[in-house]
Design a protein around this motif. Structure first.
Motif, PDB file in Angstrom:
ATOM      1  N   GLN A   1       3.085   3.846 -35.979  1.00 21.77           N
ATOM      2  CA  GLN A   1       1.978   4.409 -36.740  1.00 21.77           C
ATOM      3  C   GLN A   1       1.204   5.459 -35.952  1.00 21.77           C
ATOM      4  O   GLN A   1       0.412   6.205 -36.527  1.00 21.77           O
ATOM      5  CB  GLN A   1       1.012   3.293 -37.174  1.00 21.77           C
ATOM      6  CG  GLN A   1       0.040   2.816 -36.100  1.00 21.77           C
ATOM      7  CD  GLN A   1       0.667   1.939 -35.033  1.00 21.77           C
ATOM      8  OE1 GLN A   1       1.855   1.608 -35.087  1.00 21.77           O
ATOM      9  NE2 GLN A   1      -0.140   1.536 -34.061  1.00 21.77           N
ATOM     10  N   GLY A   2       1.429   5.529 -34.663  1.00 25.36           N
ATOM     11  CA  GLY A   2       0.760   6.519 -33.835  1.00 25.36           C
ATOM     12  C   GLY A   2      -0.471   5.959 -33.140  1.00 25.36           C
ATOM     13  O   GLY A   2      -1.141   5.062 -33.660  1.00 25.36           O
ATOM     14  N   THR A   3      -0.754   6.515 -31.972  1.00 28.07           N
ATOM     15  CA  THR A   3      -1.952   6.141 -31.234  1.00 28.07           C
ATOM     16  C   THR A   3      -2.573   7.406 -30.643  1.00 28.07           C
ATOM     17  O   THR A   3      -1.869   8.272 -30.131  1.00 28.07           O
ATOM     18  CB  THR A   3      -1.631   5.111 -30.129  1.00 28.07           C
ATOM     19  OG1 THR A   3      -2.841   4.679 -29.501  1.00 28.07           O
ATOM     20  CG2 THR A   3      -0.680   5.669 -29.074  1.00 28.07           C
ATOM     21  N   GLN A   4      -3.888   7.504 -30.757  1.00 24.32           N
ATOM     22  CA  GLN A   4      -4.586   8.720 -30.335  1.00 24.32           C
ATOM     23  C   GLN A   4      -4.791   8.718 -28.827  1.00 24.32           C
ATOM     24  O   GLN A   4      -5.257   7.722 -28.252  1.00 24.32           O
ATOM     25  CB  GLN A   4      -5.939   8.823 -31.033  1.00 24.32           C
ATOM     26  CG  GLN A   4      -6.776  10.017 -30.613  1.00 24.32           C
ATOM     27  CD  GLN A   4      -6.210  11.338 -31.103  1.00 24.32           C
ATOM     28  OE1 GLN A   4      -5.831  11.483 -32.259  1.00 24.32           O
ATOM     29  NE2 GLN A   4      -6.169  12.335 -30.211  1.00 24.32           N
ATOM     30  N   VAL A   5      -4.458   9.829 -28.219  1.00 26.24           N
ATOM     31  CA  VAL A   5      -4.769  10.068 -26.807  1.00 26.24           C
ATOM     32  C   VAL A   5      -5.654  11.305 -26.741  1.00 26.24           C
ATOM     33  O   VAL A   5      -5.274  12.369 -27.235  1.00 26.24           O
ATOM     34  CB  VAL A   5      -3.489  10.281 -25.974  1.00 26.24           C
ATOM     35  CG1 VAL A   5      -3.833  10.747 -24.574  1.00 26.24           C
ATOM     36  CG2 VAL A   5      -2.669   8.999 -25.932  1.00 26.24           C
ATOM     37  N   THR A   6      -6.826  11.140 -26.154  1.00 25.75           N
ATOM     38  CA  THR A   6      -7.755  12.247 -26.018  1.00 25.75           C
ATOM     39  C   THR A   6      -8.108  12.419 -24.551  1.00 25.75           C
ATOM     40  O   THR A   6      -8.540  11.453 -23.900  1.00 25.75           O
ATOM     41  CB  THR A   6      -9.038  12.002 -26.826  1.00 25.75           C
ATOM     42  OG1 THR A   6      -8.706  11.802 -28.207  1.00 25.75           O
ATOM     43  CG2 THR A   6      -9.983  13.198 -26.715  1.00 25.75           C
ATOM     44  N   VAL A   7      -7.900  13.625 -24.045  1.00 20.84           N
ATOM     45  CA  VAL A   7      -8.190  13.931 -22.644  1.00 20.84           C
ATOM     46  C   VAL A   7      -9.339  14.922 -22.609  1.00 20.84           C
ATOM     47  O   VAL A   7      -9.207  16.040 -23.121  1.00 20.84           O
ATOM     48  CB  VAL A   7      -6.962  14.494 -21.921  1.00 20.84           C
ATOM     49  CG1 VAL A   7      -7.263  14.702 -20.442  1.00 20.84           C
ATOM     50  CG2 VAL A   7      -5.767  13.570 -22.100  1.00 20.84           C
ATOM     51  N   SER A   8     -10.433  14.519 -22.033  1.00 21.08           N
ATOM     52  CA  SER A   8     -11.613  15.380 -21.976  1.00 21.08           C
ATOM     53  C   SER A   8     -11.615  16.184 -20.672  1.00 21.08           C
ATOM     54  O   SER A   8     -11.048  15.766 -19.655  1.00 21.08           O
ATOM     55  CB  SER A   8     -12.883  14.543 -22.066  1.00 21.08           C
ATOM     56  OG  SER A   8     -12.977  13.668 -20.963  1.00 21.08           O
ATOM     57  N   ARG A   9     -12.303  17.311 -20.702  1.00 19.29           N
ATOM     58  CA  ARG A   9     -12.369  18.192 -19.526  1.00 19.29           C
ATOM     59  C   ARG A   9     -13.338  17.645 -18.496  1.00 19.29           C
ATOM     60  O   ARG A   9     -14.237  16.909 -18.798  1.00 19.29           O
ATOM     61  CB  ARG A   9     -12.776  19.595 -19.962  1.00 19.29           C
ATOM     62  CG  ARG A   9     -11.802  20.220 -20.906  1.00 19.29           C
ATOM     63  CD  ARG A   9     -12.174  21.655 -21.252  1.00 19.29           C
ATOM     64  NE  ARG A   9     -11.250  22.208 -22.231  1.00 19.29           N
ATOM     65  CZ  ARG A   9     -10.052  22.719 -21.922  1.00 19.29           C
ATOM     66  NH1 ARG A   9      -9.677  22.739 -20.669  1.00 19.29           N
ATOM     67  NH2 ARG A   9      -9.274  23.181 -22.852  1.00 19.29           N
TER      68      ARG A   9
END
Length: 119
Positions: free
Chosen positions: A111-119
């Motif tokens: 189903q997908g999983t969110q990966v968020t990389v912040s600066r």
């Protein structure tokens, strides 16, 4: 019924690490290959890494070589993606996928999983 369930996504700062896992269920025999794909907003889905289940041969997209590692645990029927030195451009929804024998394309998807990389 085959199910692929991802876990391990989240928010991390640039330079950090995350480990994604995918558990496959509903099947007693193996896969030809499993892989991790990602799709960022406004972009096409792309393969990140894949592994041939029987021999463990791996493939990596150029931008993740040296930073990401795909592995499988045959006993647990899981595939993992260790992501190190994450960059903001790695931000995307990550999908686990499995390819059956004699199939041209991946035929099962998580189903997908969110990966968020912040600066």
């Amino acid at each position: 019924q085959v199910q692929l369930v991802e876990s391990g996504g989240g928010l991390v700062q640039a330079g950090g690490s995350l480990r994604l896992s995918c558990a496959a269920s509903g099947r007693t025999f193996g896969w030809y290959a499993m892989g991790w794909f990602r799709q960022a907003p406004g972009k096409e889905r792309e393969v990140v890494a894949s592994i041939i289940w029987s021999v463990g041969s791996t493939y990596y997209e150029d931008s993740v070589k040296g930073r990401f590692t795909i592995s499988r645990d045959s006993a647990k029927n899981t595939v993992s993606l260790q992501m190190n030195s994450l960059k903001p451009e790695d931000t995307a929804v990550y999908y686990c996928a499995a390819k059956s024998f004699y199939q041209n394309d991946y035929d099962y998807w998580g189903q997908g999983t969110q990966v968020t990389v912040s600066r």
